[in-house]
Design an enzyme around this catalytic site. Structure first.
Site, mmCIF file in Angstrom:
data_model
loop_
_atom_site.group_PDB
_atom_site.id
_atom_site.type_symbol
_atom_site.label_atom_id
_atom_site.label_comp_id
_atom_site.label_asym_id
_atom_site.label_seq_id
_atom_site.Cartn_x
_atom_site.Cartn_y
_atom_site.Cartn_z
ATOM 1 N N GLU A 244 -26.410 -136.365 -44.896
ATOM 2 C CA GLU A 244 -25.569 -137.097 -43.923
ATOM 3 C C GLU A 244 -26.165 -136.751 -42.355
ATOM 4 O O GLU A 244 -26.657 -136.374 -42.146
ATOM 5 C CB GLU A 244 -24.402 -136.820 -43.555
ATOM 6 N N CYS A 278 -22.301 -139.555 -34.861
ATOM 7 C CA CYS A 278 -23.512 -139.890 -35.744
ATOM 8 C C CYS A 278 -22.824 -141.377 -35.916
ATOM 9 O O CYS A 278 -23.614 -142.361 -36.067
ATOM 10 C CB CYS A 278 -23.589 -139.271 -37.333
#
Length: 501
Positions: A244, A278
């Site tokens: 990720e 993020c």
């Protein structure tokens, strides 16, 4: 004469964490090397065999006790997060709450999601009983980030444990205390399986050691550049890898959207946690007829926020000192390229704090539009229509999250379906992050693989397919003893059946 002076005890290298706001020391932690990581892996393997043998209901009960322990110590956990990251106490507490929601879902649903399931058979396999089951992989290595040091890694840790694995966790060197506390609470809540979750601390070298340690899968959160390096290490031993790697998330605002709601969500999505999210909002594409109105509302709300060391600040300092320079470069480059700063500008950067920055007219090839800024900066560009907005949103190398603001939810969902992002919220931002049943992850520079939800549980398993012969088939095609005429009849029958639509 014999020297009876006792040998000096070997010294363990340590490192010091510091407050992002003041630079004052927070704590010291050991630098774990190959020997310590190897011992952690060995302890994890020893504990995992018994853990995997438990019925899913027993694992659920153990994990819910751990959840209860985290909830009981919520203030302590949140304080540790706040000290290490610099985020306000309220934000840290919210991170713990979201973590508890995900841990609860994983514990309660693993048995249902991973249980043995029947599979259908075909004409020539009707004599077989087919099934598949998801089995734990073994020991999972998790390398976590510093921006959400509890919530983000728990998407791997909690789900991996619920699936029957053990975990060795390497938190960021900026936030090791959170990881140490997490493992300590597990051992206290589930003492019979001490070592099932172990935290090892250190910087990049410790992460490299973990990647080389023989874990059965490695889950990584961090930058694309670091992910490529870690993935290269895993490739040497064909260790499965889940990445990720952040995003450059876009928001699309249509002409009929509720602009007050959109502005409120954009400001929170772009500026919460100092923009260090993020899946935070970094780009906004608003259709031209409402662009100015949206900008006005965003500037009004963002301008009312305060940052700094004072109590009541909306967000804290930049956690990673080097990120300040990236934010400054992106803002200055955008302005130099012709963008207008509607709020703030290069002068907003006063390390370790960055005041809110709202830009418009940013060239699409500017770093502020192509690279992850990871700071309290949002660019709001005008577009001719939704088609242009979708094209620009999809032009990024990142494909993690996105949002759409549209009067009608059905129309918003249709726009969402055209976006490459792995997760999309309609008329909210980051709505998907709070729903444990939804998988989370992206593609391209945002990485690959999924955490959370059923996909997240299955990510930490291997699938075993099983057939059990129920009776002797009338035509045993998997035998050299089958007459040629029988085989030919079977082929003719199959051809006739499959010629039909």
């Amino acid at each position: 004469m014999t020297d009876t002076t006792p040998a000096a005890a070997p010294t363990t290298a340590t490192f010091t964490t510091r407050s992002p706001a003041t630079g004052d020391p927070v704590a010291e932690h050991p630098v774990h090397g190959p020997e310590e990581v190897s011992r952690a892996i060995a302890r994890a393997r020893a504990a995992q065999s018994g853990w995997a043998a438990l019925p899913a209901s027993r694992r659920r009960d153990h994990l819910l006790r751990w959840k209860k322990a985290i909830a009981t110590e919520l203030d302590t956990v949140a304080r540790t997060i706040a000290e290490e990251t610099g985020k306000p106490a309220g934000d840290a507490a919210l991170e713990v709450v979201l973590t508890l929601e995900h841990l609860s879902w994983a514990a309660r649903n693993a048995g249902r999601v991973l249980r043995r399931r029947k599979a259908g058979t075909g004409l020539f396999t009707v004599h077989q009983r087919a099934s598949l089951v998801h089995r734990p992989l073994g020991v999972i290595g998790v390398i976590g980030p510093w921006n959400y040091p509890l919530y983000t890694p728990m998407g791997s840790i909690g789900y991996a444990l619920a699936a029957g694995n053990a975990v060795v966790f390497k938190p960021s060197e900026l936030t090791p205390g959170t990881g140490v506390l997490l493992a300590g609470l597990f051992d206290a809540a589930v003492p019979a399986y001490a070592g099932l979750l172990t935290t090892v601390t250190g910087a990049a070298s410790t992460g490299d050691t973990l990647a080389r340690s023989g874990v059965d899968k490695l889950a990584f959160t961090g930058s694309p550049g670091t992910a490529r390096k870690v993935m290269g290490v895993c490739a040497e031993t064909l260790t499965p890898f889940l990445a990720e790697c952040g995003g450059k998330d876009a928001v699309i605002v249509t002409a009929d959207a509720d602009l007050d709601a959109a502005a409120d969500a954009i400001v929170w999505g772009a500026l919460s946690n100092a923009g260090q999210t993020c899946a935070g909002v970094e780009r906004v594409y608003a259709v031209r007829e409402i662009h100015a109105q949206l900008c006005e509302r965003v500037v009004e709300r963002a301008g009312a926020l305060r940052t700094g060391p004072e109590a009541g600040a909306a967000y804290g300092p930049m956690t990673l000192p080097g990120q300040v320079g990236i934010v400054e470069r992106h803002v200055a480059g955008a302005v130099a390229g012709g963008a207008r700063a509607l709020l703030g500008g290069p002068e907003s950067v006063r390390a370790p704090y960055v005041a809110p920055v709202v830009l418009t007219g940013v060239p699409e090839d500017a770093a502020a539009m192509t690279e992850e800024t990871f700071g309290p900066v949002v660019a709001i560009n005008a577009v001719a229509d939704v088609d242009e907005a979708v094209a620009l949103a999809n032009a990024s190398r990142y494909a993690l999250g996105a949002a759409v603001f549209c009067r009608k939810g059905r129309a918003g969902a249709a726009i969402a379906a055209r976006l490459r992002a792995g997760a999309v919220s309609v008329n909210s931002v980051l709505g998907f992050a709070a729903v444990p049943a939804l998988p989370f992850g992206g593609s391209q520079d945002s990485g690959f693989g999924r955490i959370h939800g059923e996909e997240g549980l299955r990510s930490f398993t291997s699938v075993q397919s099983t057939t059990v012969q129920r009776f002797t088939p009338p035509i045993a095609l998997t035998s050299f003893g089958v007459p040629a005429a029988t085989r030919e009849r079977a082929v003719r029958l199959a051809r006739a059946l499959h010629r039909r639509r």
